[in-house]
Design a protein around this motif. Structure first.
Motif, short mmCIF file in Angstrom:
data_model
loop_
_atom_site.label_atom_id
_atom_site.label_comp_id
_atom_site.label_asym_id
_atom_site.label_seq_id
_atom_site.Cartn_x
_atom_site.Cartn_y
_atom_site.Cartn_z
N ASP A 1 0.82 -1.21 0.00
CA ASP A 1 0.00 0.00 0.00
C ASP A 1 0.85 1.26 0.00
O ASP A 1 2.06 1.24 0.26
N THR A 2 0.17 2.38 -0.25
CA THR A 2 0.79 3.71 -0.18
C THR A 2 0.12 4.50 0.92
O THR A 2 -1.11 4.62 0.96
N VAL A 3 0.92 5.07 1.82
CA VAL A 3 0.39 5.87 2.93
C VAL A 3 1.14 7.19 2.98
O VAL A 3 2.34 7.25 2.74
N VAL A 4 0.40 8.25 3.27
CA VAL A 4 0.98 9.59 3.38
C VAL A 4 0.76 10.10 4.80
O VAL A 4 -0.36 10.01 5.33
N GLU A 5 1.82 10.61 5.42
CA GLU A 5 1.66 11.26 6.72
C GLU A 5 1.74 12.77 6.53
O GLU A 5 2.74 13.30 6.03
N MET A 6 0.70 13.46 6.94
CA MET A 6 0.65 14.91 6.88
C MET A 6 1.27 15.49 8.15
O MET A 6 0.82 15.19 9.26
N GLY A 7 2.29 16.33 8.01
CA GLY A 7 2.97 16.88 9.16
C GLY A 7 3.79 15.81 9.86
O GLY A 7 3.60 15.54 11.04
N CYS A 8 4.73 15.22 9.13
CA CYS A 8 5.47 14.07 9.67
C CYS A 8 6.51 14.46 10.71
O CYS A 8 7.05 13.60 11.41
N GLY A 9 6.83 15.76 10.85
CA GLY A 9 7.80 16.19 11.84
C GLY A 9 9.15 15.53 11.61
O GLY A 9 9.64 15.45 10.48
N THR A 10 9.75 15.03 12.67
CA THR A 10 11.07 14.41 12.57
C THR A 10 11.00 12.94 12.17
O THR A 10 12.00 12.24 12.25
N GLY A 11 9.84 12.48 11.76
CA GLY A 11 9.71 11.15 11.20
C GLY A 11 9.46 10.04 12.19
O GLY A 11 9.65 8.85 11.86
N ALA A 12 8.98 10.35 13.39
CA ALA A 12 8.79 9.32 14.41
C ALA A 12 7.79 8.25 13.99
O ALA A 12 7.90 7.09 14.41
N ASN A 13 6.79 8.62 13.18
CA ASN A 13 5.78 7.64 12.75
C ASN A 13 6.21 6.82 11.54
O ASN A 13 5.65 5.75 11.29
N LEU A 14 7.15 7.31 10.77
CA LEU A 14 7.43 6.72 9.46
C LEU A 14 7.89 5.26 9.54
O LEU A 14 7.45 4.43 8.74
N PRO A 15 8.76 4.88 10.49
CA PRO A 15 9.14 3.46 10.58
C PRO A 15 7.95 2.54 10.88
O PRO A 15 7.89 1.41 10.38
N TYR A 16 7.01 3.02 11.70
CA TYR A 16 5.83 2.21 12.01
C TYR A 16 4.96 2.02 10.76
O TYR A 16 4.41 0.93 10.54
N LEU A 17 4.84 3.07 9.97
CA LEU A 17 4.07 2.95 8.72
C LEU A 17 4.78 2.02 7.75
O LEU A 17 4.13 1.23 7.05
N ARG A 18 6.09 2.10 7.71
CA ARG A 18 6.85 1.23 6.82
C ARG A 18 6.70 -0.23 7.21
O ARG A 18 6.65 -1.12 6.36
N GLU A 19 6.60 -0.50 8.51
CA GLU A 19 6.35 -1.87 8.96
C GLU A 19 5.07 -2.42 8.35
O GLU A 19 4.97 -3.61 8.02
N GLN A 20 4.06 -1.57 8.23
CA GLN A 20 2.75 -2.00 7.75
C GLN A 20 2.72 -2.24 6.25
O GLN A 20 2.07 -3.17 5.78
N VAL A 21 3.40 -1.41 5.47
CA VAL A 21 3.34 -1.54 4.01
C VAL A 21 4.43 -2.45 3.46
O VAL A 21 4.35 -2.90 2.31
N GLY A 22 5.47 -2.73 4.28
CA GLY A 22 6.53 -3.61 3.85
C GLY A 22 7.45 -3.00 2.81
O GLY A 22 7.28 -1.84 2.41
N PRO A 23 8.39 -3.77 2.32
CA PRO A 23 9.37 -3.23 1.36
C PRO A 23 8.78 -2.89 0.00
O PRO A 23 9.40 -2.15 -0.78
N ASP A 24 7.59 -3.44 -0.33
CA ASP A 24 6.98 -3.16 -1.62
C ASP A 24 5.98 -2.01 -1.57
O ASP A 24 5.44 -1.64 -2.61
#
Length: 230
Positions: free
Chosen positions: A44-67
């Protein structure tokens, strides 16, 4: 808070902001819960609005995987540089400078060209800084479209039985984080204005959604609302 004031404030305090975003007790668990509430699948594709210093991004990446694809959007340069540093190991996590109310999306995250399908949008601790939070939620819902998900997480006054001391701390934090921080008095009550904005945004998401999950976290201060769009 104007865009220029917010950029100056968060740019100046980005190191402290990053520490608070990652180390505050209860917040890492909340971030993981927010990523789960996006109901993402591998690819999947997910967008974080106002990601700041990226604290959420690894958690989102866990969900969508490498693809899958993760896009983080923020308007503060120093904050984004820290987000890029934290996510440098992931080739499918992209950090883009832009305004959450006028996001530079609709592109393919790999080629920065064409249009990408967005499966979910996450916004944590963002809508309180916007001039028109319900309008922003409407725009995000349109970007995701039917059967996609939008998830909001924001701090507001607690309704729990032990709320008195918790809300006292919350009010102090809001005042200290409202630029300029050297002011002793503000017109009106910043925490009340914040509450109104958050209530409006979360209410609009519920109106736009066919399925809604509402949760509270961190002593009842943080509201998390996830909606599957109609």
């Amino acid at each position: 808070m104007t865009a220029d004031t917010a950029q100056e404030f968060y740019g100046r305090w980005e190191r402290l902001y990053d520490l608070i975003a990652r180390r505050t007790p209860g917040i890492p668990a909340l971030r993981r819960r927010g990523a789960l509430a996006c109901r993402l699948e591998p690819g999947d594709t997910v967008v974080e609005m106002g990601c700041g210093t990226g604290a959420n991004l690894p958690y989102l990446r866990e969900q969508v995987g490498p693809d899958g694809t993760v896009v983080g959007i923020d308007f503060t340069g120093p904050v984004l540089e820290r987000a890029r540093t934290h996510t440098a190991e992931y080739d499918n996590v992209h950090v883009v400078r832009g305004d959450a109310t006028q996001p530079p999306i609709g592109f393919d995250a790999d080629t920065m060209d064409g249009r990408a399908d967005i499966d979910a949008i996450l916004a944590t601790f963002v809508v309180g800084m916007l001039a028109d939070p319900p309008g922003a939620v409407d725009d995000w819902c349109e970007l995701v479209g039917p059967d996609g998900h939008v998830v909001l997480a924001n701090a507001a006054l607690s309704d729990e039985w032990y709320a008195l001391p918790v809300n006292a701390v919350f009010r102090a934090v809001v005042v200290l984080s409202t630029p300029p921080t050297t002011k002793l008095r503000y017109e009106g009550q910043p925490h009340r204005r914040l509450d109104e904005k958050i209530a409006g945004a979360h209410s609009r998401l519920r109106e736009r959604s066919s399925a809604v999950a509402d949760e509270t976290h961190v002593f009842g201060v943080v509201r998390l609302t996830g909606g599957r769009l109609e």
